[in-house]
Write an enzyme that holds these catalytic residues in place. Structure first.
Site, mmCIF file in Angstrom:
data_model
loop_
_atom_site.group_PDB
_atom_site.id
_atom_site.type_symbol
_atom_site.label_atom_id
_atom_site.label_comp_id
_atom_site.label_asym_id
_atom_site.label_seq_id
_atom_site.Cartn_x
_atom_site.Cartn_y
_atom_site.Cartn_z
ATOM 1 N N HIS A 228 0.841 -1.193 0.000
ATOM 2 C CA HIS A 228 0.000 0.000 0.000
ATOM 3 C C HIS A 228 0.879 1.246 0.000
ATOM 4 C CE1 HIS A 228 -2.686 3.017 2.086
ATOM 5 N NE2 HIS A 228 -3.426 2.623 1.060
ATOM 6 N N SER A 229 0.564 2.213 -0.847
ATOM 7 C CA SER A 229 1.404 3.408 -0.983
ATOM 8 C C SER A 229 1.535 4.168 0.326
ATOM 9 C CB SER A 229 0.830 4.330 -2.067
ATOM 10 O OG SER A 229 0.859 3.707 -3.326
#
Length: 410
Positions: A228-229
């Protein structure tokens, strides 16, 4: 296609992906899209190998017509302005100032047709400190921050595989043009719509920027690989199978417990280190190692079967060859096939816009050869006779066999 769109005339003066994809969406909906190209054709045609059109051009130019004009000549400009008077939308993605230098800036176009919508796709827009910078998908990916967030923390930044800034610009340009057409219905007036590719990427960085703002005093990596960024969700990664890779995400506690049960990771489900979403995110290294130890011993199909029954969000990482024959894309009509005169039976891009009153789909026609519709378009819209339409091509007409095409299309 939409019957109401069949009355729209779209002039596409665009190159490569950005503007042509905007034009393709109009063509899918039933509008008449006329590519006005230089005498040598738009730049994407230059990637041709031998007698075949480059496939990237074939993919993005179905159901369009081609007219070739020399816009550096007064005769070519005059014909374009006459076409503009018949048009509803002009799509262009020339570098800032190019049309103005030709005497064909937006103000001039709107003087000839006050109801015209000028849809202008730019790399960085026409204002701001970057406006004059050359812009291509790669450079906009770099300037927007997209490249800095792509890849793994211990390696160099990597561009995103798809040309997503080009296509994001084209999609937003289509939306802006549609908004301007709706406004024209209310006001009777056209306007200029400008979309910067660079502008459209900032909202896409929401997850990555959230990490910056959620943890302002913590030094975190910009590049998070397949995680996840914002490093806020786990499991969220691409995991190895014995015969490939799968993406798995657990967006809720329910997903997590079901995934652990489906894969037989019972010790993980009971481990206090993974008791809630915050703890799972904080301990994602250990969590990912535990999951990989199981998935790497199973095939993609075996993992898919288990997670599908459990209702866990997942997907196998498909190769390009698998995408080329994807049954879902084929059934939904996103992969269409046309018979191209030189390239044979080839796949092209279908219409992603599904509308309940669109009626039957428009039959797909292959991307046109340069100036293939010169006589038909100029004769029907402007009453220009064959010899005059042919003369606009100068000595180049025989280079693409246009002379015979002109006679055939009368």
């Amino acid at each position: 296609m939409l019957k109401s769109f069949s009355d729209l005339v779209i002039i596409e003066m665009a190159h490569i992906y950005n503007g042509p994809y905007c034009g393709l969406l109009f063509a899918h909906l039933g509008a008449e899209v006329i590519k006005v190209e230089p005498l040598t054709g738009e730049r994407l045609r230059s990637r041709a190998r031998g007698d075949k059109d480059p496939h990237e051009f074939v993919m993005l130019n179905s159901n369009k017509k081609s007219v070739a004009l020399d816009l550096k000549s007064q005769e070519g400009k005059d014909v374009l302005l006459r076409l503009i008077e018949k048009a509803d939308v002009l799509i262009e993605n020339y570098a800032p100032g190019t049309l103005e230098r030709l005497g064909l800036g937006p103000e001039t176009l709107l003087e000839h047709n006050p109801r015209l919508v000028v849809a202008s796709g730019k790399g960085y827009g026409t204002t701001g400190p970057y406006a004059a910078m050359p812009a291509m998908d790669l450079t906009v990916q770099a300037m927007s921050g997209a490249i800095s967030t792509t890849g793994f923390s211990d390696s160099a930044p990597v561009k995103t595989g798809p040309a997503f800034t080009d296509f994001s610009g084209g999609i937003h340009l289509f939306g802006g043009a549609m908004a301007a057409l709706y406004d024209r219905e209310k006001t009777g007036k056209g306007q200029v719509v400008e979309v910067s590719m660079h502008d459209t990427i900032y909202p896409m960085l929401t997850s990555a920027l959230s990490m910056l703002y959620n943890y302002p005093d913590t030094e975190l990596p910009e590049r998070t690989g397949n995680r996840h960024s914002g490093l806020g969700i786990a499991p969220y990664n691409v995991y190895r199978a014995s015969d490939g890779w799968l993406a798995i995400i657990c967006a809720s506690d329910r997903h997590w417990t079901r995934m652990a049960e489906a894969l037989g990771i019972h010790e993980a489900a009971d481990n206090p280190l993974f008791a809630d979403s915050v703890l799972r995110a904080q301990n994602m290294d250990a969590l990912d190692a535990m999951i990989t130890a199981v998935t790497s011993q199973l095939t993609r199909d075996e993992i898919s079967g288990k997670l599908s029954i459990a209702g866990v969000p997942f997907a196998p990482v498909k190769t390009l060859r698998e995408v080329d024959t994807d049954p879902h894309l084929i059934e939904r009509g996103m992969i269409q096939y046309v018979e191209h005169p030189e390239n044979g039976r080839v796949p092209v891009v279908g219409n992603p816009l599904r509308m309940s009153r669109a009626g039957e789909s428009r039959p797909f026609t292959p991307a046109p050869k340069v100036a293939a519709d010169q006589a038909e378009v100029l004769g029907r819209l402007l009453s220009i006779p064959l010899d005059e339409a042919e003369s606009l091509l100068g000595g180049r007409r025989n280079d693409y066999g246009t002379q015979s095409l002109l006679k055939k299309n009368i």
